[in-house]
Motif scaffolding. Sequence first.
Motif, mmCIF file in Angstrom:
data_model
loop_
_atom_site.group_PDB
_atom_site.id
_atom_site.type_symbol
_atom_site.label_atom_id
_atom_site.label_comp_id
_atom_site.label_asym_id
_atom_site.label_seq_id
_atom_site.Cartn_x
_atom_site.Cartn_y
_atom_site.Cartn_z
ATOM 1 N N ALA A 82 10.336 68.917 0.186
ATOM 2 C CA ALA A 82 9.102 69.290 -0.590
ATOM 3 C C ALA A 82 9.532 68.978 -2.226
ATOM 4 N N ARG A 86 7.281 66.368 -4.485
ATOM 5 C CA ARG A 86 6.817 66.617 -5.861
ATOM 6 C C ARG A 86 7.408 65.323 -6.857
ATOM 7 N N SER A 115 2.501 68.429 -10.022
ATOM 8 C CA SER A 115 2.433 70.023 -9.454
ATOM 9 C C SER A 115 3.235 69.826 -8.298
ATOM 10 N N ASP A 118 1.936 71.085 -1.470
ATOM 11 C CA ASP A 118 2.143 71.920 -0.182
ATOM 12 C C ASP A 118 2.807 71.380 0.823
ATOM 13 N N LEU A 119 3.668 71.864 1.449
ATOM 14 C CA LEU A 119 4.068 71.354 2.876
ATOM 15 C C LEU A 119 4.113 72.537 3.863
ATOM 16 N N PRO A 120 3.109 72.851 4.247
ATOM 17 C CA PRO A 120 2.814 74.044 5.405
ATOM 18 C C PRO A 120 3.745 73.290 6.633
ATOM 19 N N ARG A 159 -2.156 64.575 1.189
ATOM 20 C CA ARG A 159 -1.822 66.005 1.737
ATOM 21 C C ARG A 159 -0.665 65.741 2.811
ATOM 22 N N ALA A 161 2.194 67.460 5.587
ATOM 23 C CA ALA A 161 2.353 68.664 6.490
ATOM 24 C C ALA A 161 3.601 68.559 7.598
#
Length: 211
Positions: A82, A86, A115, A118-120, A159, A161
């Motif tokens: 993550a 970034r 910022s 997101d890493l769902p 995005r 994931a």
Amino acid sequence: MPDPPRTAAALSPAKQALLARRLQRAVTSRQTVQRRDPGQAPPLSSNQESLWFLDRIAAGSTAYSVSVGWRLNGDLDRAALARALREVTGRHQALRTRFPAGPNGAPVTVIDGPSPVDLPVTDLTSPRLDDAQSLLQATSTAAAIAAEPFDLAAGPLIRAALIRMADDDHVLVLVLHHIIADGWSIEILAREIWAVYGQLCRGSTPGLPDP
């Protein structure tokens, strides 16, 4: 028959001097290109303008989404991954750019500050699935992630994931809108992500040459 190609040595002294001056100007122009003021938003290219208008015509389309996935075998440090995401998005303004309509209705560029990305995590671990079935589920999940549309005005246009198939088996999915990326730039993005991830896993301070 066509004449054989001429070498520089076959030119007259005057033409050799002219060629040398032109080559020197070309080298000098490459070396003196100035970095754009980071506070100045760049204009859209003609291709970006075309993609923006196509998005307005077919809102919600994913025709211009670019997706890529990597299967990761072995121990995975999610926090380091993550952070690597970034770090890399923070160093490339294109990955932090969005495209709202300006006062006259034409698109403009807005570059957001760095910022977290997101890493769902989607957990597909199951003792009932063999490797082929697990991979099929992961492929279906990745396709669903790629099928989510982007909002060019609101962003972000990248995005990420993570799909977990086992403790030591994951798939990282990245999806970007073509307005900020293409196949060539994704290769650079991949190299930088894994370079920074490796540095973090070794306990080093992440650092790459300036873009």
